[in-house]
Design an enzyme around this catalytic site. Structure first.
Site, PDB file in Angstrom:
ATOM      1  N   GLY A 111     -14.767   2.136  14.490  1.00 39.93           N
ATOM      2  CA  GLY A 111     -15.651   1.089  14.682  1.00 39.93           C
ATOM      3  C   GLY A 111     -15.434  -0.158  15.235  1.00 39.93           C
ATOM      4  O   GLY A 111     -16.181  -0.860  15.763  1.00 39.93           O
ATOM      5  N   GLU A 112     -14.099  -0.522  15.263  1.00 33.12           N
ATOM      6  CA  GLU A 112     -13.531  -1.704  16.033  1.00 33.12           C
ATOM      7  C   GLU A 112     -13.340  -1.669  17.636  1.00 33.12           C
ATOM      8  O   GLU A 112     -13.475  -2.542  18.186  1.00 33.12           O
ATOM      9  CB  GLU A 112     -12.533  -2.447  15.166  1.00 33.12           C
ATOM     10  CG  GLU A 112     -12.909  -2.695  13.890  1.00 33.12           C
ATOM     11  CD  GLU A 112     -11.449  -3.135  13.073  1.00 33.12           C
ATOM     12  OE1 GLU A 112     -10.510  -3.447  13.687  1.00 33.12           O
ATOM     13  OE2 GLU A 112     -11.804  -3.276  11.936  1.00 33.12           O
ATOM     14  N   ASN A 113     -12.949  -0.468  17.882  1.00 32.65           N
ATOM     15  CA  ASN A 113     -12.351  -0.326  19.156  1.00 32.65           C
ATOM     16  C   ASN A 113     -13.127   0.927  19.962  1.00 32.65           C
ATOM     17  O   ASN A 113     -12.901   1.022  21.018  1.00 32.65           O
ATOM     18  CB  ASN A 113     -10.890   0.431  19.008  1.00 32.65           C
ATOM     19  CG  ASN A 113     -10.069  -0.629  18.500  1.00 32.65           C
ATOM     20  OD1 ASN A 113     -10.113  -1.908  18.879  1.00 32.65           O
ATOM     21  ND2 ASN A 113      -9.763  -0.377  17.347  1.00 32.65           N
TER      22      ASN A 113
ATOM     23  N   ASP B 284      -7.175  12.575  16.376  1.00 31.51           N
ATOM     24  CA  ASP B 284      -7.432  10.912  16.804  1.00 31.51           C
ATOM     25  C   ASP B 284      -8.553  11.271  17.579  1.00 31.51           C
ATOM     26  O   ASP B 284      -8.777  11.810  18.445  1.00 31.51           O
ATOM     27  CB  ASP B 284      -6.046  10.682  17.462  1.00 31.51           C
ATOM     28  CG  ASP B 284      -6.032   9.274  17.910  1.00 31.51           C
ATOM     29  OD1 ASP B 284      -5.295   8.698  17.199  1.00 31.51           O
ATOM     30  OD2 ASP B 284      -6.962   8.890  18.545  1.00 31.51           O
TER      31      ASP B 284
ATOM     32  N   ASN C  98       0.805  -0.981  -0.022  1.00 33.54           N
ATOM     33  CA  ASN C  98       0.002  -0.125  -0.103  1.00 33.54           C
ATOM     34  C   ASN C  98       0.938   1.219  -0.028  1.00 33.54           C
ATOM     35  O   ASN C  98       1.389   1.494   1.099  1.00 33.54           O
ATOM     36  CB  ASN C  98      -0.845  -0.068   1.387  1.00 33.54           C
ATOM     37  CG  ASN C  98      -1.887   1.208   1.263  1.00 33.54           C
ATOM     38  OD1 ASN C  98      -1.789   2.038   0.319  1.00 33.54           O
ATOM     39  ND2 ASN C  98      -2.982   1.195   2.136  1.00 33.54           N
TER      40      ASN C  98
ATOM     41  N   ARG D 207      -2.601  -2.044  -3.450  1.00 31.82           N
ATOM     42  CA  ARG D 207      -3.883  -1.457  -3.117  1.00 31.82           C
ATOM     43  C   ARG D 207      -3.945   0.007  -4.011  1.00 31.82           C
ATOM     44  O   ARG D 207      -2.944   0.856  -3.993  1.00 31.82           O
ATOM     45  CB  ARG D 207      -4.197  -0.862  -1.800  1.00 31.82           C
ATOM     46  CG  ARG D 207      -5.207   0.004  -1.522  1.00 31.82           C
ATOM     47  CD  ARG D 207      -4.833   0.782  -0.177  1.00 31.82           C
ATOM     48  NE  ARG D 207      -6.009   1.563  -0.177  1.00 31.82           N
ATOM     49  CZ  ARG D 207      -6.094   2.575   0.608  1.00 31.82           C
ATOM     50  NH1 ARG D 207      -4.979   3.020   1.275  1.00 31.82           N
ATOM     51  NH2 ARG D 207      -7.125   3.566   0.722  1.00 31.82           N
TER      52      ARG D 207
HETATM   53  P1  ADP Z   1      -6.990   4.884   8.834  1.00 37.48           P
HETATM   54  O1  ADP Z   1      -8.136   5.398   8.284  1.00 37.48           O
HETATM   55  O2  ADP Z   1      -5.860   5.448   8.831  1.00 37.48           O
HETATM   56  O3  ADP Z   1      -6.810   3.416   8.530  1.00 37.48           O
HETATM   57  P2  ADP Z   1      -7.915   3.688  11.451  1.00 37.48           P
HETATM   58  O4  ADP Z   1      -8.880   2.888  10.895  1.00 37.48           O
HETATM   59  O5  ADP Z   1      -6.516   3.071  11.959  1.00 37.48           O
HETATM   60  O6  ADP Z   1      -7.303   4.779  10.422  1.00 37.48           O
HETATM   61  O7  ADP Z   1      -8.449   4.586  12.289  1.00 37.48           O
HETATM   62  C1  ADP Z   1      -7.851   5.441  13.051  1.00 37.48           C
HETATM   63  C2  ADP Z   1      -8.761   6.075  14.468  1.00 37.48           C
HETATM   64  O8  ADP Z   1      -9.069   4.742  15.066  1.00 37.48           O
HETATM   65  C3  ADP Z   1      -8.182   6.884  15.192  1.00 37.48           C
HETATM   66  O9  ADP Z   1      -8.893   8.161  15.490  1.00 37.48           O
HETATM   67  C4  ADP Z   1      -8.087   6.110  16.715  1.00 37.48           C
HETATM   68  O10 ADP Z   1      -8.338   7.125  17.744  1.00 37.48           O
HETATM   69  C5  ADP Z   1      -9.030   5.090  16.584  1.00 37.48           C
HETATM   70  N1  ADP Z   1      -8.488   3.771  17.204  1.00 37.48           N
HETATM   71  C6  ADP Z   1      -7.541   3.237  16.763  1.00 37.48           C
HETATM   72  N2  ADP Z   1      -7.314   2.280  17.809  1.00 37.48           N
HETATM   73  C7  ADP Z   1      -8.044   2.482  18.838  1.00 37.48           C
HETATM   74  C8  ADP Z   1      -8.345   1.846  20.106  1.00 37.48           C
HETATM   75  N3  ADP Z   1      -7.700   0.834  20.516  1.00 37.48           N
HETATM   76  N4  ADP Z   1      -9.211   2.602  20.765  1.00 37.48           N
HETATM   77  C9  ADP Z   1     -10.034   3.465  20.508  1.00 37.48           C
HETATM   78  N5  ADP Z   1      -9.785   4.139  19.275  1.00 37.48           N
HETATM   79  C10 ADP Z   1      -8.930   3.450  18.289  1.00 37.48           C
END
Ligand code: ADP
Length: 405
Positions: free
Chosen positions: A336-338, A286, A7, A94
């Site tokens: 969405g995952e965290n 963030d 990527n 990608r």
């Molecule tokens: P990208 O679009 O750059 O791939 P990601 O999918 O990694 O980004 O998402 C980044 C966002 O996810 C950030 O705002 C970050 O705060 C949030 N995030 C990532 N890991 C966690 C975590 N463990 N707990 C809460 N928020 C998280």
């Protein structure tokens, strides 16, 4: 088949090396990141599976040298996982923008390169970097087949009324201005995994996928096909994101440009890199920082978090109406995952139609496939971690296998 997934960004190369035994049986052999290409001090972070990795700071003048560093790391006597470059059987890339040229992945040849080149015009931050990546691989591994997987391909099933903007038609004909969407690989992957987990027949299903990360988009998927998505001509459209503004009244653009005496490039930079969470809060892009600030009572961070929920709810609500119902809502990507609070807030807004999540399950669910809804919920809700690299590796394996036959 040993596949290197790449990527390439304008100053970075993210990589993952997979040993694909079949679509679902595979090992990740190594992953890593090359950053700050072209700057005086670059970095390579390399992590082989099952042993210590390394971080090295050194100047990395261009993508070709960056790619050589990646390959050297993969065959390094201490940190490597391969005996020689020859072990790499294919490379998958990608690509952010494939426009209406590509509705699926493709084997790289001169025609494909030319079309990716044409798409540079409307993905100027991404596609030129992807081309650099492909050429860098060709220079170091000239005989290895390369496959390209497009973020836009999955969205090619949208109908004209969903992808056309109500601008003069000639701008579509002359300049390809229409909705293309992005994150397609992710939306496709999580919808397929989610349907399986929820026991749905994908071909007869209504699914909404919420990819909420630094970049965010929501997609409506009917019978396995995308019918609408929130990102547009570029990834700027849609909802609030880490640094992107999402949808705004287009008249704001010339208005601010005139007031602030900005060039088109400067305005583009503000909307893509200085807006969203960062622009509204004035502090950070963030979501974790927004949560921490909101807890301390920061008014702007609270607006950011409310707007994040608000924007998702508006999209999800609209897509439910477009599909005349929904069977499954999926959350994926970093936020969405965290972030269970965001998932809960969105689902609470859908309680009127019988959406119910198990708050205890939701509270604990992080980064693993989980059904979040209760058995009596009218709609299933799931957390599905995205895996774009796996989709690229699968497509690469499939396409390369056919040429070898
Ligand atoms: P990208 O679009 O750059 O791939 P990601 O999918 O990694 O980004 O998402 C980044 C966002 O996810 C950030 O705002 C970050 O705060 C949030 N995030 C990532 N890991 C966690 C975590 N463990 N707990 C809460 N928020 C998280």
């Amino acid at each position: 088949m040993i596949i290197l997934v790449i990527n390439c960004g304008s100053s970075s190369v993210k990589y993952q090396l997979l040993d694909m035994k079949s679509d679902d049986v595979y090992d990740i052999l190594a992953k890593g990141l090359v950053e700050k290409i072209g700057l005086p001090e670059g970095t390579i972070k390399h992590k082989p599976a099952g042993k210590e990795g390394f971080v090295r700071d050194l100047p990395i003048p261009d993508h070709k040298i960056g790619m050589k560093l990646v390959l050297d790391a993969l065959v390094d006597p201490v940190y490597g996982v391969l005996k020689s470059f020859d072990d790499i059987e294919a490379v998958g890339h990608r690509i952010v923008q494939g426009a209406d040229f590509f509705s699926g992945s493709a084997l790289v040849d001169d025609d494909v390169l030319e079309k990716i080149g044409i798409c540079c015009d409307f993905a100027p931050l991404h596609n030129p970097a992807h081309l650099l990546g492909i050429h860098a691989v060709s220079a170091v591994l000239p005989d290895v087949p390369q496959v390209v997987t497009f973020d836009t391909a999955f969205h090619q099933t949208m109908e004209p009324y969903a992808y056309m903007y109500a601008l003069p038609y000639e701008y579509y004909e002359k300049y390809h201005v229409r909705r293309y969407g992005a994150h397609g690989t992710s939306h496709q992957y999580v919808s397929q995994r989610g349907a399986k987990l929820a026991g749905l027949d994908l071909e007869h299903s209504k699914i909404i996928t919420c990819h909420i990360g630094n970049g965010s988009s929501v997609t409506a998927i009917k019978d396995g096909k995308c019918i609408d998505t929130s990102m547009g001509f570029t990834p700027l459209e849609g909802m609030i994101m880490g640094t992107r503004c999402g949808i705004i009244d287009a008249n704001i653009v010339p208005y601010i440009m005139k007031k602030e005496n900005l060039t088109p490039d400067q305005m583009t930079d503000i909307m893509n890199k200085k807006s969203g969470f960062l622009g509204l809060s004035g502090v950070s892009s963030d979501a974790r920082d927004m949560d921490a600030l909101a807890k301390q009572g920061d008014r702007k961070a609270k607006i950011v978090l409310k707007k994040l929920t608000f924007d998702i709810v508006k999209l999800v609500g609209g897509y439910i109406a477009e599909m005349n119902g929904v069977d499954l809502i999926i959350f994926t990507a970093g936020i969405g995952e965290n972030n269970p609070h965001l998932r809960r807030r969105v689902c609470e807004q859908l309680a009127y139609m019988g959406v119910k999540i198990d708050t205890e399950v939701n509270e604990k669910a992080r980064g693993a496939e989980t059904i979040l809804s209760t058995p009596d919920s009218t709609v299933k809700v799931a957390l599905i971690p995205t895996d774009e690299e796996l989709v690229i590796a699968r497509d690469t394996m499939r396409i390369v296998s056919t040429i070898e036959e």
